[in-house]
Design a protein around this motif. Sequence first.
Motif, PDB file in Angstrom:
ATOM      1  N   ARG A   4       0.846  -1.283   0.133  1.00 35.71           N
ATOM      2  CA  ARG A   4       0.005   0.081   0.063  1.00 35.71           C
ATOM      3  C   ARG A   4       0.747   1.272   0.101  1.00 35.71           C
ATOM      4  O   ARG A   4       0.572   2.051  -0.837  1.00 35.71           O
ATOM      5  CB  ARG A   4      -0.893  -0.076   1.226  1.00 35.71           C
ATOM      6  N   GLY A   5       2.023   1.281   0.706  1.00 30.81           N
ATOM      7  CA  GLY A   5       2.889   2.292   0.872  1.00 30.81           C
ATOM      8  C   GLY A   5       3.396   2.803  -0.605  1.00 30.81           C
ATOM      9  O   GLY A   5       3.605   3.845  -1.019  1.00 30.81           O
ATOM     10  N   LEU A   6       3.966   1.728  -1.336  1.00 28.30           N
ATOM     11  CA  LEU A   6       4.278   1.978  -2.540  1.00 28.30           C
ATOM     12  C   LEU A   6       3.242   2.384  -3.508  1.00 28.30           C
ATOM     13  O   LEU A   6       3.669   3.515  -4.419  1.00 28.30           O
ATOM     14  CB  LEU A   6       4.720   0.420  -3.295  1.00 28.30           C
ATOM     15  N   ALA A   7       2.095   1.922  -3.483  1.00 27.27           N
ATOM     16  CA  ALA A   7       0.948   2.455  -4.257  1.00 27.27           C
ATOM     17  C   ALA A   7       0.522   3.972  -3.974  1.00 27.27           C
ATOM     18  O   ALA A   7       0.524   4.849  -4.722  1.00 27.27           O
ATOM     19  CB  ALA A   7      -0.311   1.575  -3.974  1.00 27.27           C
ATOM     20  N   VAL A   8       0.824   4.456  -2.702  1.00 23.84           N
ATOM     21  CA  VAL A   8       0.519   5.758  -2.225  1.00 23.84           C
ATOM     22  C   VAL A   8       1.705   6.730  -2.833  1.00 23.84           C
ATOM     23  O   VAL A   8       1.487   7.819  -3.202  1.00 23.84           O
ATOM     24  CB  VAL A   8       0.339   5.948  -0.852  1.00 23.84           C
ATOM     25  N   ALA A   9       2.946   6.213  -2.520  1.00 22.52           N
ATOM     26  CA  ALA A   9       4.087   6.924  -3.051  1.00 22.52           C
ATOM     27  C   ALA A   9       4.073   7.174  -4.648  1.00 22.52           C
ATOM     28  O   ALA A   9       4.198   8.134  -5.116  1.00 22.52           O
ATOM     29  CB  ALA A   9       5.316   6.092  -2.626  1.00 22.52           C
ATOM     30  N   GLY A  10       3.401   6.339  -5.200  1.00 18.00           N
ATOM     31  CA  GLY A  10       3.314   6.154  -6.918  1.00 18.00           C
ATOM     32  C   GLY A  10       2.249   7.328  -7.372  1.00 18.00           C
ATOM     33  O   GLY A  10       2.483   7.938  -8.175  1.00 18.00           O
ATOM     34  N   VAL A  11       1.154   7.192  -6.596  1.00 14.27           N
ATOM     35  CA  VAL A  11       0.243   8.109  -6.831  1.00 14.27           C
ATOM     36  C   VAL A  11       0.633   9.647  -6.342  1.00 14.27           C
ATOM     37  O   VAL A  11       0.455  10.635  -7.404  1.00 14.27           O
ATOM     38  CB  VAL A  11      -1.149   7.953  -5.842  1.00 14.27           C
ATOM     39  N   GLY A  12       1.468   9.779  -5.418  1.00 19.10           N
ATOM     40  CA  GLY A  12       2.148  11.111  -4.952  1.00 19.10           C
ATOM     41  C   GLY A  12       2.975  11.612  -6.043  1.00 19.10           C
ATOM     42  O   GLY A  12       2.912  12.737  -6.549  1.00 19.10           O
ATOM     43  N   CYS A  13       4.028  10.524  -6.426  1.00 18.15           N
ATOM     44  CA  CYS A  13       4.941  11.024  -7.366  1.00 18.15           C
ATOM     45  C   CYS A  13       4.393  11.067  -8.588  1.00 18.15           C
ATOM     46  O   CYS A  13       4.675  12.267  -9.411  1.00 18.15           O
ATOM     47  CB  CYS A  13       5.936   9.913  -7.372  1.00 18.15           C
ATOM     48  N   GLY A  14       3.373  10.481  -9.226  1.00 12.60           N
ATOM     49  CA  GLY A  14       2.755  10.581 -10.560  1.00 12.60           C
ATOM     50  C   GLY A  14       1.982  12.028 -10.593  1.00 12.60           C
ATOM     51  O   GLY A  14       1.843  12.686 -11.684  1.00 12.60           O
ATOM     52  N   GLY A  15       1.242  12.421  -9.443  1.00 16.05           N
ATOM     53  CA  GLY A  15       0.568  13.431  -9.476  1.00 16.05           C
ATOM     54  C   GLY A  15       1.267  14.731  -9.618  1.00 16.05           C
ATOM     55  O   GLY A  15       1.102  15.796 -10.324  1.00 16.05           O
ATOM     56  N   ALA A  16       2.405  14.574  -8.676  1.00 14.91           N
ATOM     57  CA  ALA A  16       3.760  15.667  -8.652  1.00 14.91           C
ATOM     58  C   ALA A  16       4.173  16.057 -10.048  1.00 14.91           C
ATOM     59  O   ALA A  16       4.498  16.894 -10.859  1.00 14.91           O
ATOM     60  CB  ALA A  16       4.240  15.476  -7.616  1.00 14.91           C
ATOM     61  N   GLY A  17       4.761  14.785 -10.630  1.00  6.10           N
ATOM     62  CA  GLY A  17       5.206  14.827 -12.169  1.00  6.10           C
ATOM     63  C   GLY A  17       4.011  15.505 -12.947  1.00  6.10           C
ATOM     64  O   GLY A  17       4.690  15.980 -14.007  1.00  6.10           O
TER      65      GLY A  17
END
Length: 115
Positions: free
Chosen positions: A85-98
Amino acid sequence: MVHLDVPPVTSGLAVGSLVAGIASTLVALLVICVGAVGGVDGAWAAGAFTVLGVLAGAGAVVAGLLGMRQIRRPAAPPAVRFTGRGLAVAGVGCGGAGLLLSLLGLGLALLLALG
């Protein structure tokens, strides 16, 4: 009745989301750098890289949300359980920021090229 203990597996969607999110953020930094120093030709290059950054960011957000859904889904004992779940949350955050940084970098490139 015997239930086999199946160890949890890290979700591939969560890992893919994090990888795509990091790639989107790196492309966004490239958009900002190329747009800031490139002039008119830099604006064209920044626009081309913005497409890549937006696609990678949107893909990271979608994969992260699907990964969180996959992880949250309850599974019966013989089925495989997913973690990450932490990987998914970090991916959503990095993707949105990018995604946002790519669009801001394109705006900066157009402002500097036209101004």
